[in-house]
Design an enzyme around this catalytic site. Structure first.
Site, PDB file in Angstrom:
ATOM      1  N   LYS A   8      -2.689  -0.618   6.689  1.00 38.11           N
ATOM      2  CA  LYS A   8      -2.262  -1.904   6.155  1.00 38.11           C
ATOM      3  C   LYS A   8      -0.785  -2.093   6.436  1.00 38.11           C
ATOM      4  O   LYS A   8       0.042  -1.244   6.116  1.00 38.11           O
ATOM      5  CB  LYS A   8      -2.522  -1.951   4.647  1.00 38.11           C
ATOM      6  CG  LYS A   8      -2.082  -3.254   4.030  1.00 38.11           C
ATOM      7  CD  LYS A   8      -2.695  -3.464   2.665  1.00 38.11           C
ATOM      8  CE  LYS A   8      -2.630  -4.932   2.307  1.00 38.11           C
ATOM      9  NZ  LYS A   8      -3.640  -5.314   1.346  1.00 38.11           N
TER      10      LYS A   8
ATOM     11  N   ASP B 254      -4.616  -6.972  -9.895  1.00 42.17           N
ATOM     12  CA  ASP B 254      -5.146  -8.002  -8.987  1.00 42.17           C
ATOM     13  C   ASP B 254      -6.620  -7.725  -8.697  1.00 42.17           C
ATOM     14  O   ASP B 254      -7.062  -7.755  -7.553  1.00 42.17           O
ATOM     15  CB  ASP B 254      -4.333  -8.043  -7.694  1.00 42.17           C
ATOM     16  CG  ASP B 254      -4.566  -9.317  -6.896  1.00 42.17           C
ATOM     17  OD1 ASP B 254      -5.034 -10.309  -7.497  1.00 42.17           O
ATOM     18  OD2 ASP B 254      -4.295  -9.320  -5.684  1.00 42.17           O
TER      19      ASP B 254
END
Lengths: 531, 228
Positions: free
Chosen positions: A83, A176
């Site tokens: 990522k 989240d």
């Protein structure tokens, strides 16, 4: 206007575009992944030089916090996901430092349902995390096809819940939780991704609004109002939203229907989800474990009691009302007895006719009672005050025990105390049969039929209730004798209300009706005053 | 935050356009999406004047009569509803001819409609695709217009112009912008970020007005992205 091309996607622009900007890229910029708008993900080839140890294969996707590539760890020959965070974030040294610090903590997370962090760091201003990679898609893709089956949803939710619970135990809040961050492997299991990354961005003051724009539905209210004070319960809120969406295919927005209105979803889920979704964190479940256990149908006893099923609730209310009414009636009855004997009875030697004119109908009682006062007196009338105190205590104990729910001990005390009026009644009833021969101080001139019937009715009820108590369970049998008042109440409840009401509800159910219980508490102290 | 914000389209659907708030919401919607209908009308072979009449007549009828009430019971998005009912309307020549004579609520006619239409690709896509594309353009246009106005109010239109290209992923380097505007590079970076946030918010809000529930926003954006 001369024709131009979009610097980003290379399409030809005609000049009719809004503000001369590529509409396609503009629209994409407003799509759910916020950073995708501006974060032109580097091509796998261009990344190769940054990660010599990895063979970067394809761009898997771009998300709110960067782009993810599938790669292969050359040395270990295993698939990984790399990522890349948006370069603009990496350019900020403070953010970079925080990121590296947080990533270290994330690296400690080791859970079968959490994406494992293998490595992280910064290379030429590019912040990256290298994670485990597995085949599969996001839960979001799956949800686009509608709700999951209850079984599948429950299983996946348990996995998500376990992962969150574990992370919370490690002191890490996800912040989240949403379908995009729940990866669904081909093995049918979930992995939770992007732990705590939001917090990094939040701390940067950059993405709070951004996140709010992207997927506000999963955010606990306090995440918006006071992001600094967010704790694990924010994840519990998001988990509730996720659960609702997985079960129903809808988001719990506005006046949403109970999850159980979707076919196959058990009603027991409603209360669990509802409690996850409380806007006040204090009202939510305290731990993830409590949620998953409740979903699994094993709510922990220590947890605050879930809302009882509606049936029991309404029944308990009725029961409590019945008890209250019966208690008041019994109280009045005994008070009348006491009044007659101690007030009227003291005047027994006086003219009965005078008594009658003075007390009206009550004198029927007076004559009756005075007639056999020799018996009744022994038990009650030497200690009228004592009798009332006991009575009041019994009522309070009953009310309190119902209210508290932890009723075994107070109930026993209550039953014991309730024995007093029973014995009184017993003796009274016996007296009735022998009245005529007793003679007493005052000669009978009236037949207090009403009084007899009332007593007789009560007594029969007591008998029936005692028998029912006895036959119902051996466990309660020892309490049979002292069970009078409770039992008398029950007799009324059982006899008058509905036979289908089972006895235990009289006691079990009343816990929730605070209001009535309060009234009952007050009644013993209020009632004597009219005398 | 989780409370569902009522969209204009859902107001129209639920309250009906006969109620004051329903009519107002519909009027606003019609104003924003005037051009897509115009473009379709032009594409169907009407000249500029006829196309304008058609659109005006259509909106007049929409606002005056019970068309909304007869909208597809399955409801759906404003975009789909408007396109279908407009196509139906156009088939009725008589209605088209008389429409312009009707009074009633009429949305404001955008002045540049014909100029915009002149820039549409002359060949190629069918009216439906043209409509959707024009719709998306209108959406973006009104959103950016709103943003520009917001920045103008704060005397920051220059900043908006300098950074707007970033909304589509392009634009000059921050350092360059910083030098031009006499700001630090960090400040420009933050400003760019804010603009992107605000843009997303504004666009999603605008989209929200045309769908029935907020859950459809993303789908609608994706759908519009595909037609562009």
């Amino acid at each position: 206007m001369e024709n131009r091309t979009c610097p980003r996607c290379g399409r030809t622009l005609t000049g009719a575009e809004p503000e001369g900007l590529c509409p396609r890229c503009l629209m994409e910029g407003a799509a759910e992944s916020p950073a995708a708008a501006t974060f032109a993900a580097p091509t796998p080839e261009s990344l190769a030089s940054h990660f010599p140890g990895y063979e970067i294969q394809t761009l898997l996707g771009r998300g709110g916090m960067g782009a993810v590539y599938r790669a292969r760890d050359k040395k270990l020959d295993r698939p990984v996901a790399i990522k890349i965070l948006p370069p603009e974030l990496g350019a900020d040294p403070e953010f970079a430092e925080r990121f590296l610090r947080e990533a270290k903590v994330l690296g400690r997370l080791n859970h079968v349902h959490i994406v494992q962090v293998y490595d992280f760091g910064e290379v030429e201003g590019l912040l990256y995390i290298i994670m485990s990679h597995f085949d599969g898609g996001g839960l979001r893709d799956r949800l686009r096809r509608g709700a999951l089956g209850v079984d599948e949803a429950s299983r996946l939710l348990r996995e998500v819940g376990d992962a969150l619970g574990y992370a919370h135990g490690e002191g890490i809040i996800h912040r989240d939780v949403k379908p995009e961050n729940v990866l669904l492997g081909k093995d049918g299991h979930v992995r939770l991704a992007d732990f705590g990354l939001v917090r990094l961005a939040e701390a940067d003051g950059l993405s709070r609004t951004q996140q709010a724009l992207g997927t506000p539905y999963y955010m606990a209210p306090e995440q918006l109002s006071r992001p600094g004070a967010v704790d694990a319960r924010a994840d519990i809120y998001a988990f509730g939203v996720l659960a609702y969406e997985m079960l129903t295919g809808e988001l719990p927005i506005g006046q949403f229907a109970a999850a159980s209105s979707t076919r196959g979803v058990p009603e027991s889920y409603d209360a669990v989800i509802r409690r996850c979704l409380q806007s006040d964190p204090e009202s939510r479940w305290e731990t993830m474990a409590a949620v998953t256990q409740a979903l699994a149908g094993h709510p922990r006893r220590a947890a605050p009691p879930p809302v009882p099923p509606p049936d029991a609730e309404s029944m308990s209310e009725k029961s409590l009302r019945t008890i209250l009414i019966l208690g008041a009636l019994a109280f009045l009855f005994c008070f009348a007895k006491w009044f007659n004997v101690s007030v009227v009875g003291s005047a027994a030697g006086k003219d009965v006719a005078k008594l009658m004119s003075q007390f009206g109908d009550w004198s029927g009682f007076a004559i009756e009672v005075v007639g056999y006062r020799s018996n009744f007196n022994l038990l009650i009338f030497e200690f009228p005050g004592w009798f009332f105190i006991l009575f009041a205590v019994a009522l309070v104990a009953a009310a309190w025990s119902h209210r508290a729910g932890w009723w075994e001990i107070p109930r026993a005390a209550y039953l014991a105390l309730a024995a007093i009026p029973l014995l009184a009644l017993l003796i009274t009833a016996m007296s009735i049969t022998s009245t005529s021969s007793l003679g007493g101080v005052v000669q009978f001139k009236f037949t207090p039929l009403l009084g007899y019937f009332v007593e007789l009715g009560l007594w029969v009820g007591v008998l029936i209730a005692v028998m029912r108590t006895y036959s119902r369970s051996g466990e309660e049998a020892p309490q049979k004798a002292p069970a009078t008042r409770a039992v008398r109440s029950q007799r009324r409840a059982a006899g008058r209300k509905a036979k289908k009401q089972r006895r235990e509800h009289l006691f079990d159910g009343v816990t929730s009706t605070d209001h009535s219980a309060d009234k009952q508490r007050n009644s013993p102290s209020d009632d004597p005053s009219p005398s | 935050m989780s409370a569902f914000r009522t969209t204009r389209w859902s107001v129209v659907l639920n309250a009906g356009h006969r109620t004051p708030e329903g009519a107002r919401a519909l009027d606003q919607l019609c104003g924003d999406y005037w051009y897509p209908l115009y473009a379709v009308s032009r594409r169907r072979g009407n000249d500029a004047h006829a196309a304008e009449d058609l659109v005006q007549g259509f909106f007049a009828r929409l606002l005056e009569r019970e068309d909304i009430a007869r909208a597809d019971p399955a409801r759906g998005r404003f975009r789909g509803y408007l396109r279908t009912s407009f196509e139906n309307y156009m088939r009725n020549e008589h209605a088209a001819r008389t429409a312009a004579k009707r009074g009633g609520g009429r949305p404001h006619i955008p002045l540049d409609a014909e100029q915009r239409y002149a820039l549409e690709p002359a060949d190629g896509d069918d009216p439906a695709a043209l409509f959707d594309r024009a719709w998306a353009h209108s959406l973006l246009r009104s959103t950016l217009g709103r943003l520009r106005a917001e920045y103008a109010v704060r005397d920051k239109e220059g900043l908006f112009d300098a950074l707007k290209a970033g909304l589509a992923g392009g634009g000059p380097p921050y350092a360059e912008v910083a030098a031009d505007l006499g700001m630090t590079e960090g400040a420009v970076k933050v400003a760019a970020h804010r603009l992107r946030q605000r843009y997303r918010e504004a666009l999603r809000t605008a989209v929200a007005e045309t769908v029935e529930s907020e859950t459809e926003i993303e789908d609608e954006i994706q759908a519009l992205f595909r037609v562009l």
